[in-house]
Design a protein around this motif. Structure first.
Motif, PDB file in Angstrom:
ATOM      1  N   UNK A  69      28.596  34.297  42.673  1.00 10.67           N
ATOM      2  CA  UNK A  69      29.986  34.711  42.684  1.00 10.67           C
ATOM      3  C   UNK A  69      30.415  35.320  41.356  1.00 10.67           C
ATOM      4  N   UNK A  70      29.835  34.855  40.261  1.00  7.92           N
ATOM      5  CA  UNK A  70      30.154  35.478  38.973  1.00  7.92           C
ATOM      6  C   UNK A  70      29.725  36.940  38.971  1.00  7.92           C
ATOM      7  N   UNK A  71      28.484  37.190  39.385  1.00  7.00           N
ATOM      8  CA  UNK A  71      27.998  38.578  39.424  1.00  7.00           C
ATOM      9  C   UNK A  71      28.839  39.416  40.377  1.00  7.00           C
ATOM     10  N   UNK A  72      29.190  38.832  41.504  1.00  4.05           N
ATOM     11  CA  UNK A  72      29.956  39.587  42.487  1.00  4.05           C
ATOM     12  C   UNK A  72      31.363  39.900  41.989  1.00  4.05           C
ATOM     13  N   UNK A  73      32.046  38.905  41.456  1.00  2.82           N
ATOM     14  CA  UNK A  73      33.415  39.124  41.017  1.00  2.82           C
ATOM     15  C   UNK A  73      33.465  40.030  39.780  1.00  2.82           C
ATOM     16  N   UNK A  74      32.528  39.847  38.848  1.00  5.64           N
ATOM     17  CA  UNK A  74      32.498  40.691  37.651  1.00  5.64           C
ATOM     18  C   UNK A  74      32.245  42.149  38.025  1.00  5.64           C
ATOM     19  N   UNK A  75      31.296  42.373  38.935  1.00  8.88           N
ATOM     20  CA  UNK A  75      31.018  43.741  39.372  1.00  8.88           C
ATOM     21  C   UNK A  75      32.226  44.331  40.104  1.00  8.88           C
ATOM     22  N   UNK A  76      32.920  43.508  40.888  1.00  9.18           N
ATOM     23  CA  UNK A  76      34.103  43.978  41.606  1.00  9.18           C
ATOM     24  C   UNK A  76      35.199  44.397  40.637  1.00  9.18           C
ATOM     25  N   UNK A  77      35.395  43.609  39.571  1.00  8.39           N
ATOM     26  CA  UNK A  77      36.414  43.936  38.570  1.00  8.39           C
ATOM     27  C   UNK A  77      36.089  45.263  37.896  1.00  8.39           C
ATOM     28  N   UNK A  78      34.827  45.452  37.534  1.00  6.81           N
ATOM     29  CA  UNK A  78      34.422  46.695  36.863  1.00  6.81           C
ATOM     30  C   UNK A  78      34.634  47.899  37.779  1.00  6.81           C
ATOM     31  N   UNK A  79      34.181  47.788  39.023  1.00  8.80           N
ATOM     32  CA  UNK A  79      34.314  48.909  39.958  1.00  8.80           C
ATOM     33  C   UNK A  79      35.783  49.206  40.269  1.00  8.80           C
ATOM     34  N   UNK A  80      36.570  48.151  40.502  1.00 10.22           N
ATOM     35  CA  UNK A  80      37.985  48.376  40.801  1.00 10.22           C
ATOM     36  C   UNK A  80      38.720  48.980  39.612  1.00 10.22           C
ATOM     37  N   UNK A  85      41.685  53.288  37.766  1.00 10.21           N
ATOM     38  CA  UNK A  85      42.045  53.496  36.363  1.00 10.21           C
ATOM     39  C   UNK A  85      43.310  54.329  36.197  1.00 10.21           C
ATOM     40  N   UNK A  86      43.471  55.476  36.859  1.00  8.32           N
ATOM     41  CA  UNK A  86      44.716  56.253  36.691  1.00  8.32           C
ATOM     42  C   UNK A  86      45.964  55.450  37.075  1.00  8.32           C
ATOM     43  N   UNK A  87      45.831  54.636  38.107  1.00  7.80           N
ATOM     44  CA  UNK A  87      46.967  53.816  38.544  1.00  7.80           C
ATOM     45  C   UNK A  87      47.262  52.708  37.538  1.00  7.80           C
ATOM     46  N   UNK A  88      46.221  52.069  37.017  1.00  4.97           N
ATOM     47  CA  UNK A  88      46.394  50.934  36.113  1.00  4.97           C
ATOM     48  C   UNK A  88      46.956  51.349  34.754  1.00  4.97           C
ATOM     49  N   UNK A 209      50.300  45.351  43.734  1.00  2.00           N
ATOM     50  CA  UNK A 209      49.250  44.647  44.470  1.00  2.00           C
ATOM     51  C   UNK A 209      47.871  44.858  43.848  1.00  2.00           C
ATOM     52  N   UNK A 210      47.564  46.097  43.426  1.00  2.00           N
ATOM     53  CA  UNK A 210      46.243  46.390  42.858  1.00  2.00           C
ATOM     54  C   UNK A 210      46.036  45.630  41.550  1.00  2.00           C
ATOM     55  N   UNK A 211      47.028  45.691  40.661  1.00  2.00           N
ATOM     56  CA  UNK A 211      46.908  45.007  39.375  1.00  2.00           C
ATOM     57  C   UNK A 211      46.845  43.491  39.566  1.00  2.00           C
ATOM     58  N   UNK A 212      47.610  42.969  40.526  1.00  2.00           N
ATOM     59  CA  UNK A 212      47.604  41.535  40.790  1.00  2.00           C
ATOM     60  C   UNK A 212      46.244  41.077  41.302  1.00  2.00           C
ATOM     61  N   UNK A 213      45.671  41.860  42.222  1.00  2.00           N
ATOM     62  CA  UNK A 213      44.364  41.509  42.758  1.00  2.00           C
ATOM     63  C   UNK A 213      43.286  41.614  41.684  1.00  2.00           C
TER      64      UNK A 213
END
Length: 327
Positions: A69-80, A85-88, A209-213
């Motif tokens: 789950x660490x690898x999955x969540x960390x990779x998800x954060x990087x990809x998202x 990025x333009x929105x954030x 919603x995007x930033x919160x997630x």
């Protein structure tokens, strides 16, 4: 929603669903697609999330749950972060640290218990028991806001309990009325998913919603990383296998990015009830994939129990014609 990634991700989208149910759909311009395309996108999301249970089970056979789950969540954060990025750049990220932490606590506990349950139960059973969070949501709202569930939701709870009872007769385990320890952990995890969904709904209109997630996923990556270091030891080089990498890539890219984007677009172009019903088929996809690829055995009591649980999920989601929601 497993994978649940659906579980927290459904939480993010439920903000829009609640707005639709209240008759307010002005908050999202969204991407317009035809209803048939939207239905197909929602069905693809359900299929991707449903198949994720088998992927998770496969990876669990190679690496520990918390490192996975660490690898999955960390990779998800990087990809998202890269995708949005333009929105954030337009958002004050510091404002999301505390709300993200609050959501992450319930999401992390839900995931941890569900996946610990998956270690000792089958993907199909895990998926149906996880999706009982839909039935729990009105009762969590009752506990937090004193808004009583409707008669329909109370009926759904009894139907769901009956379905769980039927499944217990299928030989899951002797620990609790035929339910295995994994089954019980999964149901408790579903309760935390329900709490997460309600809290997201309460926060949703105050935060992007995007930033919160993203903040929620980042905190979860930290929690799983700390837990892995403290209790699971160091990562092993033997985990670097093509099948494991492909499964993790499927979970990150498919379940976290593609399915979430599809769902977000589809829910803006479909009535909330119709979208919920289509998405509820996730547990059916999970069971079919598990039977085909893992050889999960089905018995008459388990099939009847799963069918009853699915009816309970639909009963908790569908608003019948003629019923008017009071403000």
């Amino acid at each position: 929603m497993d994978e649940s990634l659906r579980n927290a991700q459904m939480g993010e989208t439920s903000v829009h669903d609640n707005a639709v149910r209240d008759g307010d759909d002005s908050s999202h311009e969204g991407m317009r697609v035809s209803k048939n395309v939207a239905r197909l996108m929602m069905l693809v999301s359900a299929a991707v999330w449903g198949s994720g249970y088998t992927m998770l089970k496969h990876v669990q056979g190679v690496m520990t749950t918390q490192w996975m789950m660490f690898f999955r969540m960390a990779a998800s954060v990087i990809l998202m972060s890269l995708v949005f990025l333009p929105h954030l750049r337009k958002i004050r990220i510091k404002r999301y640290i505390v709300p993200g932490l609050v959501l992450a606590l319930t999401y992390w506990l839900g995931f941890l218990l569900q996946l610990k349950g998956l270690e000792t139960t089958s993907p199909g059973r895990n998926s149906f028991f996880t999706d009982t969070y839909c039935v729990m949501v009105p009762f969590v709202i009752w506990a937090l806001t004193r808004k009583r569930p409707s008669g329909q939701h109370i009926a759904a709870a009894f139907v769901c309990a009956f379905g769980i009872g039927l499944v217990s007769f299928s030989g899951g385990g002797p620990e609790l009325g035929g339910l295995s320890t994994g089954d019980v952990l999964t149901i408790i995890g579903a309760l935390f998913y329900a709490v997460n969904l309600v809290v997201v709904g309460m926060m949703g209109r105050k935060f992007d919603a995007v930033a919160l997630m993203l903040a929620e996923f980042a905190w979860c990556a930290i929690f799983f990383g700390v837990g892995a270091v403290l209790f699971d030891g160091a990562p092993s080089a033997s985990w670097v296998r093509m099948d494991v990498v492909l499964c993790l890539a499927y979970l990150v890219i498919g379940s976290t990015i593609i399915a979430q984007i599809f769902q977000t677009i589809a829910v803006q172009n479909l009535p909330a009830t119709e979208g919920s019903v289509i998405l509820s088929t996730e547990c059916i996809f999970a069971m079919v994939i598990a039977v085909i690829f893992t050889g999960e055995k089905l018995t008459v009591p388990s099939v009847c129990g799963f069918a009853v649980i699915f009816v309970a999920i639909l009963l908790s989601e569908v608003q019948f014609p003629g019923r008017h929601k009071t403000k």
